[in-house]
Write an enzyme that holds these catalytic residues in place. Structure first.
Site, PDB file in Angstrom:
ATOM      1  N   HIS A  53      -2.861   6.923   3.330  1.00 31.31           N
ATOM      2  CA  HIS A  53      -3.402   5.673   2.796  1.00 31.31           C
ATOM      3  C   HIS A  53      -4.731   5.371   3.496  1.00 31.31           C
ATOM      4  O   HIS A  53      -4.837   5.499   4.712  1.00 31.31           O
ATOM      5  CB  HIS A  53      -2.393   4.548   3.019  1.00 31.31           C
ATOM      6  N   CYS A  96       0.824  -1.221   0.000  1.00 29.57           N
ATOM      7  CA  CYS A  96       0.000   0.000   0.000  1.00 29.57           C
ATOM      8  C   CYS A  96       0.852   1.263   0.000  1.00 29.57           C
ATOM      9  O   CYS A  96       0.338   2.360  -0.192  1.00 29.57           O
ATOM     10  CB  CYS A  96      -0.926   0.006   1.214  1.00 29.57           C
ATOM     11  N   ASN A 100     -10.180  -0.027   1.090  1.00 27.27           N
ATOM     12  CA  ASN A 100      -8.722   0.003   0.956  1.00 27.27           C
ATOM     13  C   ASN A 100      -8.347  -0.432  -0.458  1.00 27.27           C
ATOM     14  O   ASN A 100      -8.513  -1.601  -0.806  1.00 27.27           O
ATOM     15  CB  ASN A 100      -8.106  -0.938   2.005  1.00 27.27           C
TER      16      ASN A 100
HETATM   17  N1  ACO Z   1     -17.631  -8.659  11.129  1.00 25.71           N
HETATM   18  C1  ACO Z   1     -17.921  -8.899  12.410  1.00 25.71           C
HETATM   19  N2  ACO Z   1     -16.995  -9.243  13.318  1.00 25.71           N
HETATM   20  C2  ACO Z   1     -15.733  -9.344  12.893  1.00 25.71           C
HETATM   21  C3  ACO Z   1     -15.359  -9.110  11.565  1.00 25.71           C
HETATM   22  C4  ACO Z   1     -16.366  -8.750  10.653  1.00 25.71           C
HETATM   23  N3  ACO Z   1     -16.113  -8.498   9.369  1.00 25.71           N
HETATM   24  N4  ACO Z   1     -14.023  -9.277  11.450  1.00 25.71           N
HETATM   25  C5  ACO Z   1     -13.571  -9.604  12.665  1.00 25.71           C
HETATM   26  N5  ACO Z   1     -14.592  -9.656  13.538  1.00 25.71           N
HETATM   27  C6  ACO Z   1     -14.548  -9.976  14.949  1.00 25.71           C
HETATM   28  C7  ACO Z   1     -13.345 -10.809  15.329  1.00 25.71           C
HETATM   29  O1  ACO Z   1     -13.588 -12.180  15.097  1.00 25.71           O
HETATM   30  C8  ACO Z   1     -13.194 -10.490  16.786  1.00 25.71           C
HETATM   31  O2  ACO Z   1     -14.128 -11.248  17.513  1.00 25.71           O
HETATM   32  P1  ACO Z   1     -13.752 -11.856  18.956  1.00 25.71           P
HETATM   33  O3  ACO Z   1     -13.465 -10.668  19.818  1.00 25.71           O
HETATM   34  O4  ACO Z   1     -14.980 -12.594  19.320  1.00 25.71           O
HETATM   35  O5  ACO Z   1     -12.547 -12.718  18.715  1.00 25.71           O
HETATM   36  C9  ACO Z   1     -13.618  -9.030  16.879  1.00 25.71           C
HETATM   37  O6  ACO Z   1     -14.374  -8.768  15.685  1.00 25.71           O
HETATM   38  C10 ACO Z   1     -12.474  -8.052  16.936  1.00 25.71           C
HETATM   39  O7  ACO Z   1     -11.509  -8.449  15.967  1.00 25.71           O
HETATM   40  P2  ACO Z   1     -10.183  -7.610  15.744  1.00 25.71           P
HETATM   41  O8  ACO Z   1      -9.372  -8.266  14.681  1.00 25.71           O
HETATM   42  O9  ACO Z   1      -9.528  -7.341  17.058  1.00 25.71           O
HETATM   43  O10 ACO Z   1     -10.812  -6.257  15.189  1.00 25.71           O
HETATM   44  P3  ACO Z   1     -10.096  -4.893  14.905  1.00 25.71           P
HETATM   45  O11 ACO Z   1     -10.719  -3.822  15.666  1.00 25.71           O
HETATM   46  O12 ACO Z   1      -8.588  -5.011  14.954  1.00 25.71           O
HETATM   47  O13 ACO Z   1     -10.490  -4.649  13.374  1.00 25.71           O
HETATM   48  C11 ACO Z   1      -9.504  -4.810  11.218  1.00 25.71           C
HETATM   49  C12 ACO Z   1     -10.066  -5.578  12.389  1.00 25.71           C
HETATM   50  C13 ACO Z   1     -10.589  -3.948  10.624  1.00 25.71           C
HETATM   51  C14 ACO Z   1      -8.996  -5.798  10.177  1.00 25.71           C
HETATM   52  C15 ACO Z   1      -8.338  -3.912  11.712  1.00 25.71           C
HETATM   53  O14 ACO Z   1      -7.459  -4.656  12.512  1.00 25.71           O
HETATM   54  C16 ACO Z   1      -7.560  -3.285  10.604  1.00 25.71           C
HETATM   55  O15 ACO Z   1      -8.062  -2.447   9.873  1.00 25.71           O
HETATM   56  N6  ACO Z   1      -6.265  -3.617  10.494  1.00 25.71           N
HETATM   57  C17 ACO Z   1      -5.403  -3.038   9.479  1.00 25.71           C
HETATM   58  C18 ACO Z   1      -5.629  -3.776   8.200  1.00 25.71           C
HETATM   59  C19 ACO Z   1      -4.859  -3.162   7.069  1.00 25.71           C
HETATM   60  O16 ACO Z   1      -4.714  -1.978   6.974  1.00 25.71           O
HETATM   61  N7  ACO Z   1      -4.336  -3.984   6.207  1.00 25.71           N
HETATM   62  C20 ACO Z   1      -3.639  -3.501   5.067  1.00 25.71           C
HETATM   63  C21 ACO Z   1      -3.887  -4.510   4.039  1.00 25.71           C
HETATM   64  S1  ACO Z   1      -3.743  -3.902   2.412  1.00 25.71           S
HETATM   65  C22 ACO Z   1      -2.388  -4.521   1.630  1.00 25.71           C
HETATM   66  O17 ACO Z   1      -1.282  -4.194   1.947  1.00 25.71           O
HETATM   67  C23 ACO Z   1      -2.640  -5.469   0.501  1.00 25.71           C
END
Ligand code: ACO
Length: 327
Positions: free
Chosen positions: A254, A114, A284
């Site tokens: 980003h 990214c 994203n």
């Molecule tokens: N819907 C509902 N619940 C969900 C979902 C969903 N889509 N996804 C995860 N959960 C649940 C999890 O299972 C977890 O449940 P639990 O507490 O019972 O175990 C709970 O929600 C919290 O999960 P977390 O992973 O801690 O959630 P977080 O607040 O961290 O959000 C997210 C997750 C959105 C992925 C966040 O961590 C994030 O944005 N991270 C950065 C990702 C990113 O920028 N990646 C770049 C990739 S792009 C590239 O380079 C190709």
């Protein structure tokens, strides 16, 4: 007189088809409320089966050339940051350069996740300051939804497709590319990875069955590194440029997660009006997210001179980068 590099044209393209959070509710165990609260995303644009990264990049580049007033013969090089090229090879940049009618100019892809677009701007600046080129097109383009695991609710809600492009010139007026800070850390490369399809794990029936050609992501760890990397990149780029954070007019970061953007803005002491956010509409789009936002900000008149703009990104690698642009 010292040479400088300026952004003199911008463009972007997203596919027509829109995937809403309501659509995703039918595909995986998720809710609109969870997605909006945890990421800020409401819709994302996704390509159809016939469309590839170069198709989006081509349209974005045409717009950038048009807004710069460039003819095909003006362009001396094309570089594309992408993790979703049309093919492993040939490069997407070669395909775009030929379809733009640029003749036999140098064209190449590079991969910084990214952070691709920020890495691209830094390359363009270096080439222009060296005197090698006077006019370069820098593109960030992705079809992330082609490598998304639609069974994985923790990642499939995040991604969209799109492309953005800028024309970078040794001649202003435009956005002068100022100081920057960039880096990488392969120690944490497994946080964000497409495991198979390369030389480490070539494609087999087993790798396909195991979804190893899709994005594997440790979201919460990526989140923590992203917040730190974006904050530090911005602050170091500003320090290198010699301007205090109080003189920043606009942050274009980003668009990975609204909460990451917000944390970066807070670290810079910026108000919500000083931050460009379009993640709600596009999700994203990896290397495309900053140039899409930049083009929208430009067309909305938000970059009317004088403006101190900071771009900040992080991504797979892990990589990160921040750059100051002075309009
Ligand atoms: N819907 C509902 N619940 C969900 C979902 C969903 N889509 N996804 C995860 N959960 C649940 C999890 O299972 C977890 O449940 P639990 O507490 O019972 O175990 C709970 O929600 C919290 O999960 P977390 O992973 O801690 O959630 P977080 O607040 O961290 O959000 C997210 C997750 C959105 C992925 C966040 O961590 C994030 O944005 N991270 C950065 C990702 C990113 O920028 N990646 C770049 C990739 S792009 C590239 O380079 C190709």
């Amino acid at each position: 007189m010292n040479r400088e590099a300026y952004i003199v044209g911008t463009g972007h393209c997203v596919p027509e088809k829109i995937l809403t959070n309501a659509d995703l509710e039918k595909m995986v165990d998720t809710t609109d409320q969870w997605i909006v609260e945890r990421t800020g995303i409401r819709t994302r644009h996704i390509t159809d089966d016939r469309t590839a990264t170069s198709d989006l990049a081509l349209e974005a580049s045409r717009q950038a050339m048009e807004s710069a007033g460039w003819k095909p013969s003006d362009v001396q090089a094309v570089i594309v940051g992408t993790v979703t090229p049309d093919h492993a090879f040939p490069s997407t940049a070669c395909l775009v350069a030929t379809r733009l009618g640029l003749g036999r100019v140098p064209a190449w892809d590079f991969e910084a996740g990214c952070t691709g677009f920020v890495y691209g701007l830094i390359q363009a600046k270096a080439f222009i300051l060296s005197g090698l080129f006077d006019r370069i097109i820098v593109i960030g383009a992705e079809c992330l939804t082609k490598i998304t695991n639609w069974d994985d609710r923790t990642s499939c809600i995040l991604f969209g497709d799109g492309a953005g492009a800028v024309a970078v010139s040794s001649q202003g007026p435009g956005g002068r590319l100022g100081s920057f800070h960039w880096g990488s850390d392969g120690n944490i490369s497994d946080l964000l990875i497409q495991p198979a399809g390369g030389s480490r794990e070539p494609a087999t029936c087993e790798t396909v069955k195991a979804h190893k050609h899709t994005i594997w992501m440790n979201g919460s760890e990526t989140f923590k590194h992203a917040v730190r990397a974006m904050r530090d990149s911005c602050l170091l780029a500003l320090e290198n440029e010699g301007i205090p954070k109080s003189e920043v007019d606009l942050l274009i970061s980003h668009q990975a997660n609204w909460r990451i953007i917000d944390a970066t803005a807070r670290a810079l002491g910026l108000s919500p009006e000083q931050v460009y956010v379009n993640i709600d509409r596009y999700g994203n789009t990896s290397a495309a997210s900053i140039p899409i936002a930049l083009d929208e900000a430009m067309r909305a008149g938000l970059l009317a001179s004088p403006k101190n703009v900071v771009l900040a990104a992080f991504g797979a690698g892990m990589t990160w980068g921040g750059i100051v642009i002075r309009w």
